[in-house]
Design a protein around this motif. Structure first.
Motif, PDB file in Angstrom:
ATOM      1  N   VAL A  74       0.587   6.158   5.732  1.00 50.05           N
ATOM      2  CA  VAL A  74       0.693   4.969   6.682  1.00 50.05           C
ATOM      3  C   VAL A  74      -0.784   4.644   7.435  1.00 50.05           C
ATOM      4  CG1 VAL A  74       1.796   4.841   8.982  1.00 50.05           C
ATOM      5  CG2 VAL A  74       3.099   5.903   7.343  1.00 50.05           C
ATOM      6  N   ALA A  75      -1.569   5.490   7.507  1.00 52.12           N
ATOM      7  CA  ALA A  75      -2.990   5.330   8.044  1.00 52.12           C
ATOM      8  C   ALA A  75      -3.723   4.155   7.176  1.00 52.12           C
ATOM      9  CB  ALA A  75      -3.725   6.552   8.299  1.00 52.12           C
ATOM     10  N   VAL A  76      -3.678   4.542   5.943  1.00 53.25           N
ATOM     11  CA  VAL A  76      -4.307   3.702   4.902  1.00 53.25           C
ATOM     12  C   VAL A  76      -3.530   2.349   4.819  1.00 53.25           C
ATOM     13  CG1 VAL A  76      -4.692   3.457   2.497  1.00 53.25           C
ATOM     14  CG2 VAL A  76      -5.037   5.583   3.302  1.00 53.25           C
ATOM     15  N   ALA A  77      -2.188   2.285   4.750  1.00 49.18           N
ATOM     16  CA  ALA A  77      -1.552   1.233   4.751  1.00 49.18           C
ATOM     17  C   ALA A  77      -1.699   0.185   6.100  1.00 49.18           C
ATOM     18  CB  ALA A  77       0.056   1.470   4.709  1.00 49.18           C
ATOM     19  N   LEU A  78      -1.986   0.896   7.299  1.00 49.79           N
ATOM     20  CA  LEU A  78      -2.111  -0.002   8.331  1.00 49.79           C
ATOM     21  C   LEU A  78      -3.539  -0.640   8.402  1.00 49.79           C
ATOM     22  CD1 LEU A  78      -1.026   2.163  11.371  1.00 49.79           C
ATOM     23  CD2 LEU A  78      -0.332  -0.149  10.875  1.00 49.79           C
ATOM     24  N   GLY A  79      -4.676   0.148   7.677  1.00 52.60           N
ATOM     25  CA  GLY A  79      -6.084  -0.276   7.649  1.00 52.60           C
ATOM     26  C   GLY A  79      -5.744  -1.492   6.779  1.00 52.60           C
ATOM     27  N   ALA A 101      -9.443  -5.137   1.840  1.00 52.43           N
ATOM     28  CA  ALA A 101      -8.573  -4.320   1.717  1.00 52.43           C
ATOM     29  C   ALA A 101      -9.019  -2.865   1.280  1.00 52.43           C
ATOM     30  CB  ALA A 101      -7.359  -4.570   0.586  1.00 52.43           C
ATOM     31  N   SER A 102     -10.296  -2.680   1.054  1.00 52.58           N
ATOM     32  CA  SER A 102     -10.900  -1.358   0.589  1.00 52.58           C
ATOM     33  C   SER A 102     -11.790  -1.072   1.853  1.00 52.58           C
ATOM     34  CB  SER A 102     -11.664  -1.364  -0.714  1.00 52.58           C
ATOM     35  OG  SER A 102     -11.956  -2.820  -1.199  1.00 52.58           O
ATOM     36  N   LEU A 103     -12.097  -1.915   2.641  1.00 53.64           N
ATOM     37  CA  LEU A 103     -13.163  -1.575   3.822  1.00 53.64           C
ATOM     38  C   LEU A 103     -12.239  -0.868   4.946  1.00 53.64           C
ATOM     39  CD1 LEU A 103     -15.652  -1.297   5.219  1.00 53.64           C
ATOM     40  CD2 LEU A 103     -15.355  -3.737   5.780  1.00 53.64           C
ATOM     41  N   PHE A 104     -10.962  -1.502   5.485  1.00 54.54           N
ATOM     42  CA  PHE A 104     -10.364  -1.285   6.573  1.00 54.54           C
ATOM     43  C   PHE A 104      -9.764   0.126   6.533  1.00 54.54           C
ATOM     44  CE2 PHE A 104     -11.445  -4.296   9.812  1.00 54.54           C
ATOM     45  CZ  PHE A 104     -12.129  -5.358   9.162  1.00 54.54           C
ATOM     46  N   PRO A 105      -9.070   0.310   5.300  1.00 48.43           N
ATOM     47  CA  PRO A 105      -8.514   1.629   5.314  1.00 48.43           C
ATOM     48  C   PRO A 105      -9.547   2.824   5.923  1.00 48.43           C
ATOM     49  CG  PRO A 105      -8.161   0.695   3.410  1.00 48.43           C
ATOM     50  CD  PRO A 105      -8.928  -0.334   4.166  1.00 48.43           C
ATOM     51  N   ILE A 106     -10.915   2.675   5.444  1.00 45.43           N
ATOM     52  CA  ILE A 106     -11.884   3.717   5.954  1.00 45.43           C
ATOM     53  C   ILE A 106     -11.633   4.079   7.320  1.00 45.43           C
ATOM     54  CG2 ILE A 106     -14.136   4.609   5.621  1.00 45.43           C
ATOM     55  CD1 ILE A 106     -14.486   2.735   3.137  1.00 45.43           C
ATOM     56  N   SER A 116      -9.181   3.000   9.303  1.00 40.78           N
ATOM     57  CA  SER A 116      -8.053   3.354  10.082  1.00 40.78           C
ATOM     58  C   SER A 116      -7.990   5.014   9.643  1.00 40.78           C
ATOM     59  CB  SER A 116      -6.974   2.794   9.648  1.00 40.78           C
ATOM     60  OG  SER A 116      -6.785   2.631   8.097  1.00 40.78           O
ATOM     61  N   VAL A 117      -8.396   5.429   8.575  1.00 39.75           N
ATOM     62  CA  VAL A 117      -8.135   6.823   8.434  1.00 39.75           C
ATOM     63  C   VAL A 117      -9.179   7.570   9.042  1.00 39.75           C
ATOM     64  CG1 VAL A 117      -8.466   8.707   6.523  1.00 39.75           C
ATOM     65  CG2 VAL A 117      -7.310   6.523   5.854  1.00 39.75           C
ATOM     66  N   LEU A 118     -10.387   7.332   9.242  1.00 41.55           N
ATOM     67  CA  LEU A 118     -11.113   8.027  10.255  1.00 41.55           C
ATOM     68  C   LEU A 118     -10.811   7.936  11.582  1.00 41.55           C
ATOM     69  CD1 LEU A 118     -14.723   6.491   8.913  1.00 41.55           C
ATOM     70  CD2 LEU A 118     -14.014   8.800   8.844  1.00 41.55           C
ATOM     71  N   THR A 169       0.956  -1.044  -0.069  1.00 42.15           N
ATOM     72  CA  THR A 169       0.069   0.088   0.024  1.00 42.15           C
ATOM     73  C   THR A 169       0.625   1.365  -0.008  1.00 42.15           C
ATOM     74  OG1 THR A 169      -1.792  -1.085   1.303  1.00 42.15           O
ATOM     75  CG2 THR A 169      -1.872   1.332   1.208  1.00 42.15           C
ATOM     76  N   ILE A 170       2.058   1.048   0.789  1.00 42.41           N
ATOM     77  CA  ILE A 170       2.954   2.575   0.679  1.00 42.41           C
ATOM     78  C   ILE A 170       3.353   2.587  -0.748  1.00 42.41           C
ATOM     79  CG2 ILE A 170       5.130   2.956   1.389  1.00 42.41           C
ATOM     80  CD1 ILE A 170       3.243   3.416   3.802  1.00 42.41           C
ATOM     81  N   ALA A 171       3.460   1.680  -1.454  1.00 40.53           N
ATOM     82  CA  ALA A 171       3.984   1.776  -2.872  1.00 40.53           C
ATOM     83  C   ALA A 171       3.224   2.073  -3.817  1.00 40.53           C
ATOM     84  CB  ALA A 171       4.964   0.401  -3.230  1.00 40.53           C
ATOM     85  N   GLU A 172       1.723   2.074  -3.517  1.00 38.49           N
ATOM     86  CA  GLU A 172       0.677   2.145  -4.494  1.00 38.49           C
ATOM     87  C   GLU A 172       0.611   3.386  -4.918  1.00 38.49           C
ATOM     88  OE1 GLU A 172      -1.340   0.154  -6.509  1.00 38.49           O
ATOM     89  OE2 GLU A 172      -1.584  -1.006  -4.562  1.00 38.49           O
ATOM     90  N   PRO A 173       0.807   3.453  -6.649  1.00 38.35           N
ATOM     91  CA  PRO A 173       0.597   4.703  -7.082  1.00 38.35           C
ATOM     92  C   PRO A 173      -0.559   5.756  -6.790  1.00 38.35           C
ATOM     93  CG  PRO A 173       1.592   3.194  -8.515  1.00 38.35           C
ATOM     94  CD  PRO A 173       1.093   2.404  -7.311  1.00 38.35           C
ATOM     95  N   SER A 174      -1.734   4.916  -6.940  1.00 36.81           N
ATOM     96  CA  SER A 174      -2.951   5.815  -6.763  1.00 36.81           C
ATOM     97  C   SER A 174      -3.205   6.506  -5.560  1.00 36.81           C
ATOM     98  CB  SER A 174      -4.212   4.884  -7.117  1.00 36.81           C
ATOM     99  OG  SER A 174      -4.050   3.822  -7.526  1.00 36.81           O
TER     100      SER A 174
END
Lengths: 270, 248
Positions: free
Chosen positions: A148-153, A240-245, A247-249, A120-125
């Motif tokens: 980092v928050a998104v990657a942890l999620g 992988a698309s649910l948990f970043p929400i 962690s970012v919140l 996720t850290i390397a994800e261009p989008s």
């Protein structure tokens, strides 16, 4: 059509896969610019150069991943989930028992977490969205903090997803619980972060994450007795698309809480 | 351009270093697992090094190109369409961008093919190749329409200033409802199809479009109103794909 002619040699031209993906986008953009807006772009040469750099960059990026990291990652996912490895990791317990016991999969979970975070850290989008969020928020949302928050999620999501495949529990219970958590957090999180947090869920799963995560899901579901790779292999991406929400919140809530404790005006990020 | 030229080498080195830092975790993870857990030597060290160098170079080019090309392009189109003042063309653009960028998406093509195999094995469609291809194509078109609708609704939301959470909550309710009634075989595919729709070139464009729109319309905050398009684009495919599973 011109793409097909250019890409007759297909595998030898790494840029072709990217071009196929890009042509419809260029078609829509050029079509609207010429037919609807009927106005030249502000800085056409610069934009063309930038577009070219993006396409070339992505082609190099994907080709490099395919050359160096994907084969290793896929091999690793297969080896870590192989019955022999799980059996060996379970302190010499009987192989069948080990395969059925979710605790025998410690290395798998660790790998799932680490690979989820690292890809996720390397994800261009995600880099693109983080840059934009940083610009728009006048620097209050840090690019690194958000990523980092998104990657942890993603890391937590993939780990849970691997656990779900191992235990065979139904996918929709996890997803629905996750949604409920998102709803509760939405009610309490700072308003400015909400849209960005929702977007973080969608951007995490593209070029780098999907191939490695799919390999992990496939390896797990085809090696565990009673799992159907076609039924259970799916669903990791959804985690992988649910948990970043979440962690970012959570990250925004935490920073807002800390700012309030310090009696400072409410701020986001670093 | 002439003013920026002397700074270019330093900027390029900085971009390369940044990309190197972005890639360090993934190299570290794979290296550590190789060394500690699997304990097998890496077969082809040369191609590993060349590959990593390509990835670093590619990522640097991509990030530089974003700021030069994709962001100004997306924002320029948003400004142009907002200035034109035609709701029809703005919504038509949003739909076309969503549909056009999704229908040829390689990740979606791959998942549609796999889904057609699942459907054939589950007895939902005939097992011959023609039926599978038709199913896969139908699934791709469904997802592309879903993303088009998502961007259309998302742009309308930015114009009207609706709070994003009501639309998202409505969407989630739709997902939960459809999960309850859709065939079990389609649920995992539907959830995954939400994640694969937004490609690396679409995301910067769509983000710039949303932020550009929110900036150009008075009373909208680019941070609060500009983001959220990607979220819709990952949500609607789930609903639409489960609907597709119900119909077929």
């Amino acid at each position: 059509m011109s793409g097909d002619a250019l890409c007759a040699v297909d595998k030898l031209v790494p840029i072709c896969a990217t071009l196929d993906d890009v042509l419809p986008i260029v078609g829509v953009l050029v079509g609207f610019q010429v037919l609807v807006l009927r106005r030249p772009l502000a800085n056409p040469r610069r934009i063309l150069l930038g577009f070219g750099m993006v396409i070339l960059g992505l082609a190099f990026f994907m080709e490099g991943l395919e050359l160096a990291l994907f084969p290793l990652g896929r091999l690793m996912a297969a080896q870590l989930t192989a019955p022999e490895f799980i059996g060996a990791a379970a302190d010499g317990g009987a192989l069948v028992d080990a395969a059925l016991d979710w605790r025998a999969y410690g290395w798998v979970y660790l790998f799932a977490f680490a690979i989820g975070f690292a890809t996720t850290i390397a994800e261009p989008s995600l880099i693109a969205v983080a840059i934009k969020a940083n610009q728009v928020s006048a620097g209050t949302i840090g690019t690194t903090g958000l990523r980092v928050a998104v990657a942890l999620g993603v890391a937590i999501g993939i780990t849970l997803g691997a656990f779900r495949i191992v235990t065979g529990t139904p996918l929709h219970w996890y997803i629905i619980t996750g949604y409920v958590l998102v709803l509760v957090q939405t009610a309490f999180a700072p308003k400015a972060i909400i849209a960005l947090a929702y977007d973080s869920g969608g951007v995490t799963t593209s070029t780098v994450t999907v191939p490695l995560v799919a390999a992990l899901g496939l390896g797990l579901s085809s090696n565990i007795p009673g799992r159907n790779p076609l039924l259970d292999g799916f669903g990791l991406i959804a985690f992988a698309s649910l948990f970043p929400i979440i962690s970012v919140l959570g990250y925004a809530q935490l920073t807002a809480l800390m700012a309030r404790r310090r009696h400072e005006p409410e701020r986001l990020g670093e | 351009m002439s003013r920026g030229a002397p700074r270019l080498p330093a900027q390029a080195v900085g971009a390369l270093l940044e990309s190197l830092r972005d890639l360090a975790p993934i190299v570290l993870v794979i290296g550590l697992f190789q060394w500690l857990v699997l304990r097998e030597p890496i077969a082809d060290f040369a191609s590993l090094v060349i590959g990593i160098a390509m990835v670093v170079l590619g990522l640097s080019l991509f990030v530089q190109g974003l700021n030069l090309g994709l962001f100004p392009l997306g924002e320029g189109m948003a400004w142009g369409l907002a200035r034109k003042g035609s709701l029809f063309w703005l919504l038509a653009f949003a739909f076309s961008l969503g549909f056009g960028t999704t229908v040829a998406e390689p990740a979606l093509i791959a998942i549609a093919e796999e889904a057609s195999i699942v459907a054939a094995e589950g007895g939902m469609i005939a097992t011959d190749a023609a039926a599978r291809d038709a199913y896969a194509l139908g699934l791709r078109l469904t997802v592309a329409v879903a993303v088009g609708v998502a961007l259309l609704v998302g742009v309308l939301r930015i114009l009207r200033g609706w709070p994003i959470q009501y639309l998202i909550i409505g969407g989630y309710a739709g997902v939960v409802l459809m999960t309850a009634v859709a065939p079990r075989e389609i649920v995992g595919i539907a959830y995954d199809s939400g994640g694969v729709t937004t490609s690396t070139i679409t995301v910067p464009l769509v983000t710039a479009l949303g932020v550009g729109l929110a900036t150009s319309i008075e009373g909208r905050n680019p941070l609060v109103d500009g983001f959220g398009l990607i979220a819709f684009a990952s949500l609607t495919p789930m609903i639409f794909v489960m609907g597709y599973g119900l119909l077929i």
